[in-house]
Design a protein around this motif. Structure first.
Motif, mmCIF file in Angstrom:
data_model
loop_
_atom_site.group_PDB
_atom_site.id
_atom_site.type_symbol
_atom_site.label_atom_id
_atom_site.label_comp_id
_atom_site.label_asym_id
_atom_site.label_seq_id
_atom_site.Cartn_x
_atom_site.Cartn_y
_atom_site.Cartn_z
ATOM 1 N N GLN A 54 0.825 -1.204 0.000
ATOM 2 C CA GLN A 54 0.000 0.000 0.000
ATOM 3 C C GLN A 54 0.865 1.262 0.000
ATOM 4 O O GLN A 54 0.414 2.313 -0.442
ATOM 5 N N ALA A 55 2.086 1.154 0.478
ATOM 6 C CA ALA A 55 3.008 2.292 0.406
ATOM 7 C C ALA A 55 3.942 2.191 -0.789
ATOM 8 O O ALA A 55 4.321 3.208 -1.370
ATOM 9 N N LEU A 56 4.333 0.986 -1.199
ATOM 10 C CA LEU A 56 5.311 0.830 -2.267
ATOM 11 C C LEU A 56 4.715 0.978 -3.667
ATOM 12 O O LEU A 56 5.387 1.458 -4.573
ATOM 13 N N TYR A 57 3.475 0.570 -3.853
ATOM 14 C CA TYR A 57 2.904 0.593 -5.199
ATOM 15 C C TYR A 57 2.812 2.009 -5.777
ATOM 16 O O TYR A 57 3.216 2.220 -6.932
ATOM 17 N N ALA A 72 1.665 12.150 -1.491
ATOM 18 C CA ALA A 72 0.862 13.012 -0.627
ATOM 19 C C ALA A 72 -0.624 12.679 -0.795
ATOM 20 O O ALA A 72 -1.371 12.585 0.179
ATOM 21 N N PHE A 73 -1.041 12.464 -2.033
ATOM 22 C CA PHE A 73 -2.428 12.110 -2.319
ATOM 23 C C PHE A 73 -2.779 10.750 -1.717
ATOM 24 O O PHE A 73 -3.825 10.575 -1.108
ATOM 25 N N SER A 74 -1.875 9.799 -1.869
ATOM 26 C CA SER A 74 -2.090 8.470 -1.308
ATOM 27 C C SER A 74 -2.177 8.530 0.217
ATOM 28 O O SER A 74 -3.080 7.937 0.821
ATOM 29 N N ASN A 75 -1.267 9.248 0.842
ATOM 30 C CA ASN A 75 -1.287 9.371 2.293
ATOM 31 C C ASN A 75 -2.523 10.109 2.783
ATOM 32 O O ASN A 75 -3.022 9.831 3.871
ATOM 33 N N MET A 76 -3.008 11.061 1.983
ATOM 34 C CA MET A 76 -4.220 11.766 2.368
ATOM 35 C C MET A 76 -5.382 10.776 2.486
ATOM 36 O O MET A 76 -6.152 10.822 3.444
ATOM 37 N N PHE A 77 -5.491 9.869 1.526
ATOM 38 C CA PHE A 77 -6.579 8.903 1.583
ATOM 39 C C PHE A 77 -6.397 7.882 2.697
ATOM 40 O O PHE A 77 -7.362 7.427 3.286
ATOM 41 N N LYS A 82 -9.054 8.610 9.410
ATOM 42 C CA LYS A 82 -8.786 8.492 10.842
ATOM 43 C C LYS A 82 -9.872 9.180 11.648
ATOM 44 O O LYS A 82 -10.389 10.209 11.265
ATOM 45 N N PHE A 83 -10.152 8.623 12.777
ATOM 46 C CA PHE A 83 -11.241 9.096 13.612
ATOM 47 C C PHE A 83 -10.720 9.169 15.039
ATOM 48 O O PHE A 83 -10.439 8.163 15.655
ATOM 49 N N TYR A 84 -10.532 10.368 15.538
ATOM 50 C CA TYR A 84 -10.011 10.536 16.889
ATOM 51 C C TYR A 84 -10.982 11.367 17.721
ATOM 52 O O TYR A 84 -10.897 12.587 17.739
#
Length: 149
Positions: A54-57, A72-77, A82-84
């Protein structure tokens, strides 16, 4: 690799569904053990494929110029879900919105449709494999330049 991981996960869900169905109808201890074993095998298959890829592709398929924006786009999704809550729910913080579905939806599904709940996971893994085959580019033995076109 993601196609094979999803197909492997689907095979594991077949085993979970079959053993859970047998256990529900016969009460067999062997089928209970088989169900738990298949869940552990599923976790190993999933962790082998999805966790690193999920990080390497995104890094592999994006050109150098697009890599920073794409990550950045991938990490945004990944982090967008996240729910805090301030104090968590019952003192626990939920790290992803998917946790809400698993924590609150899965027990309801198990109560209402019992072992057939696992068929949903089986179908979803199969759908993911088809989507990956259809939409995601294969990067084996390809340079970056043909992928940027």
């Amino acid at each position: 690799m993601l196609i094979w991981v999803n197909l492997g996960c689907a095979v594991c869900w077949i085993g979970v569904t079959a053993s859970a169905g047998v256990q529900a109808h016969t009460g067999s201890k062997a089928s209970s053990g088989a169900c738990v074993a298949m869940i552990y095998i599923f976790q190993a298959v999933y962790s082998f494929g999805w966790t690193p890829l999920q990080a390497l592709y995104p890094v592999e398929v994006l050109s150098f110029e697009m890599r920073a924006k794409g990550m950045a786009f991938s990490n945004m999704f990944v982090t967008c879900g996240k729910f805090y809550p301030p104090n968590g729910i019952n003192g626990r913080n939920l790290t992803r919105s998917g946790t809400l579905v698993n924590q609150f939806g899965f027990p309801v599904a198990l109560q209402n449709i019992a072992w057939k709940t696992y068929i949903v996971f089986l179908v979803w893994c199969s759908i993911q494999a088809a989507i990956i085959w259809w939409l995601m580019p294969e990067t084996k033995n390809r340079t970056v330049s043909p992928r940027t076109l």
